[in-house]
Design a protein around this motif. Structure first.
Motif, short mmCIF file in Angstrom:
data_model
loop_
_atom_site.label_atom_id
_atom_site.label_comp_id
_atom_site.label_asym_id
_atom_site.label_seq_id
_atom_site.Cartn_x
_atom_site.Cartn_y
_atom_site.Cartn_z
N UNK A 103 0.84 -1.20 0.00
CA UNK A 103 0.00 0.00 0.00
C UNK A 103 0.87 1.25 0.00
N UNK A 104 1.92 1.25 0.83
CA UNK A 104 2.82 2.40 0.90
C UNK A 104 3.58 2.59 -0.40
N UNK A 105 3.99 1.49 -1.00
CA UNK A 105 4.74 1.58 -2.27
C UNK A 105 3.87 2.16 -3.38
N UNK A 106 2.61 1.76 -3.41
CA UNK A 106 1.71 2.29 -4.43
C UNK A 106 1.51 3.80 -4.29
N UNK A 107 1.64 4.29 -3.06
CA UNK A 107 1.48 5.73 -2.83
C UNK A 107 2.76 6.53 -3.07
N UNK A 108 3.90 5.94 -2.73
CA UNK A 108 5.13 6.73 -2.65
C UNK A 108 6.27 6.34 -3.58
N UNK A 109 6.23 5.13 -4.14
CA UNK A 109 7.41 4.64 -4.87
C UNK A 109 7.44 5.04 -6.34
N UNK A 110 6.41 5.71 -6.82
CA UNK A 110 6.41 6.11 -8.22
C UNK A 110 6.39 4.93 -9.17
N UNK A 111 5.66 3.88 -8.82
CA UNK A 111 5.63 2.67 -9.64
C UNK A 111 4.87 2.92 -10.94
N UNK A 112 5.31 2.22 -11.97
CA UNK A 112 4.64 2.35 -13.26
C UNK A 112 4.68 1.02 -13.99
N UNK A 113 3.87 0.91 -15.02
CA UNK A 113 3.89 -0.28 -15.86
C UNK A 113 3.66 -1.56 -15.09
N UNK A 114 4.49 -2.58 -15.40
CA UNK A 114 4.33 -3.90 -14.80
C UNK A 114 4.61 -3.88 -13.29
N UNK A 115 5.50 -3.00 -12.85
CA UNK A 115 5.75 -2.90 -11.42
C UNK A 115 4.49 -2.43 -10.66
N UNK A 116 3.79 -1.50 -11.23
CA UNK A 116 2.57 -1.03 -10.60
C UNK A 116 1.50 -2.12 -10.62
N UNK A 117 1.41 -2.85 -11.72
CA UNK A 117 0.43 -3.93 -11.82
C UNK A 117 0.76 -5.02 -10.79
N UNK A 118 2.04 -5.33 -10.65
CA UNK A 118 2.46 -6.31 -9.66
C UNK A 118 2.05 -5.87 -8.26
N UNK A 119 2.40 -4.65 -7.89
CA UNK A 119 2.11 -4.15 -6.54
C UNK A 119 0.62 -4.11 -6.27
N UNK A 120 -0.16 -3.70 -7.26
CA UNK A 120 -1.61 -3.63 -7.10
C UNK A 120 -2.21 -5.02 -6.88
N UNK A 121 -1.77 -5.98 -7.69
CA UNK A 121 -2.26 -7.35 -7.58
C UNK A 121 -1.88 -7.99 -6.25
N UNK A 122 -0.61 -7.86 -5.89
CA UNK A 122 -0.13 -8.50 -4.67
C UNK A 122 -0.71 -7.83 -3.43
N UNK A 123 -0.87 -6.51 -3.48
CA UNK A 123 -1.51 -5.84 -2.35
C UNK A 123 -2.91 -6.39 -2.12
N UNK A 124 -3.66 -6.62 -3.18
CA UNK A 124 -5.00 -7.19 -3.05
C UNK A 124 -4.95 -8.58 -2.42
N UNK A 125 -3.96 -9.38 -2.83
CA UNK A 125 -3.80 -10.71 -2.25
C UNK A 125 -3.51 -10.63 -0.76
N UNK A 126 -2.54 -9.79 -0.38
CA UNK A 126 -2.14 -9.70 1.02
C UNK A 126 -3.27 -9.12 1.88
N UNK A 127 -4.01 -8.16 1.34
CA UNK A 127 -5.15 -7.60 2.08
C UNK A 127 -6.22 -8.67 2.30
N UNK A 128 -6.41 -9.54 1.30
CA UNK A 128 -7.37 -10.63 1.44
C UNK A 128 -6.92 -11.61 2.52
N UNK A 129 -5.60 -11.86 2.59
CA UNK A 129 -5.07 -12.73 3.63
C UNK A 129 -5.34 -12.14 5.01
N UNK A 130 -5.12 -10.83 5.15
CA UNK A 130 -5.36 -10.15 6.42
C UNK A 130 -6.82 -10.32 6.84
N UNK A 131 -7.73 -10.05 5.94
CA UNK A 131 -9.15 -10.12 6.29
C UNK A 131 -9.58 -11.54 6.64
N UNK A 132 -9.04 -12.53 5.91
CA UNK A 132 -9.39 -13.92 6.19
C UNK A 132 -8.88 -14.34 7.56
#
Length: 223
Positions: free
Chosen positions: A88-117
């Motif tokens: 979440x912090x990287x998506x806000x501050x790291x200036x991610x773009x392209x595939x790196x941004x897609x990776x971070x967005x996808x994995x953040x969703x996975x990890x957030x789902x793990x937290x909620x479960x």
């Protein structure tokens, strides 16, 4: 914010001939490690694992689950808090773009789902979310990439090393269902960094002390 140019855990998770950590490193991190143990709900000598649960494993099911597995689940929740917050912090501050941004967005969703479960499973027994400071690890795409590789590699090895300590079949099956997802995260970010996504035929596991030292050594968990 931390002024370290990048996070490097290689000295912490490296394996020597005996699989032991350097005593000086362990001593230097003793206070952070103790706080991490308390937050993760792990008693001295208890088993540790980075794990997750299936949606069908509810808080009611945990009532009959061994205490050691509850401790493992809380330790897992703390690790998932860490990873979710990092992305979440990287998506806000790291200036991610392209595939790196897609990776971070996808994995953040996975990890957030793990937290909620995990929170849903543990109910009132769930530990609270720590306070994090990722410093320069989320201030650039290159620093993000390096840190993500280390976090994902560490998580994969932690699952592998500690899954045998899980007593409950439900929790074990849930953890095993998450392990390959974490491995795919690790391979994906390595590929983005132009590193070999499968560098060896066999993957080393991490012991409890290695996981604790690695996480405490980052300085990411502040309270």
């Amino acid at each position: 914010m931390s002024k370290n140019p990048r996070v490097d855990l290689s000295s912490v998770v490296a394996f020597d001939a005996d699989g032991a950590l350097q005593e000086t490193a362990a001593e230097a991190q003793r206070h952070s490690r103790r706080a991490f143990l308390r937050r993760g709900g792990i008693a001295a000598g208890g088993a540790v694992a980075a794990g997750a649960v299936l949606p069908g494993l509810t808080a009611g099911a945990m009532a009959a689950t061994p205490k050691g597995d509850v401790a493992i689940a809380n330790f897992a929740l703390t690790l998932e808090y860490l990873e979710s917050a990092f992305y979440a912090a990287a998506l806000k501050h790291a200036g991610l773009s392209g595939e790196h941004k897609r990776f971070a967005t996808t994995v953040h969703a996975h990890e957030a789902a793990h937290v909620e479960a995990l929170k849903r499973m543990l109910g009132s027994a769930a530990v609270k979310r720590p306070t994090f400071d990722f410093g320069s690890a989320v201030q650039s795409q290159s620093a993000f990439t390096s840190t993500a590789i280390t976090l994902e590699d560490t998580g994969v090895s932690a699952y592998q090393g500690q899954a045998p300590f899980i007593k409950s079949q439900a929790v074990f099956k849930a953890a095993i269902s998450i392990h390959p997802v974490e491995a795919r995260h690790a391979a994906w970010i390595r590929q983005l960094a132009h590193e070999n996504p499968a560098p060896a035929a066999f993957n080393p596991s991490l012991t409890k002390s290695q996981v604790l030292a690695a996480v405490a050594g980052t300085g990411f968990i502040k309270s």
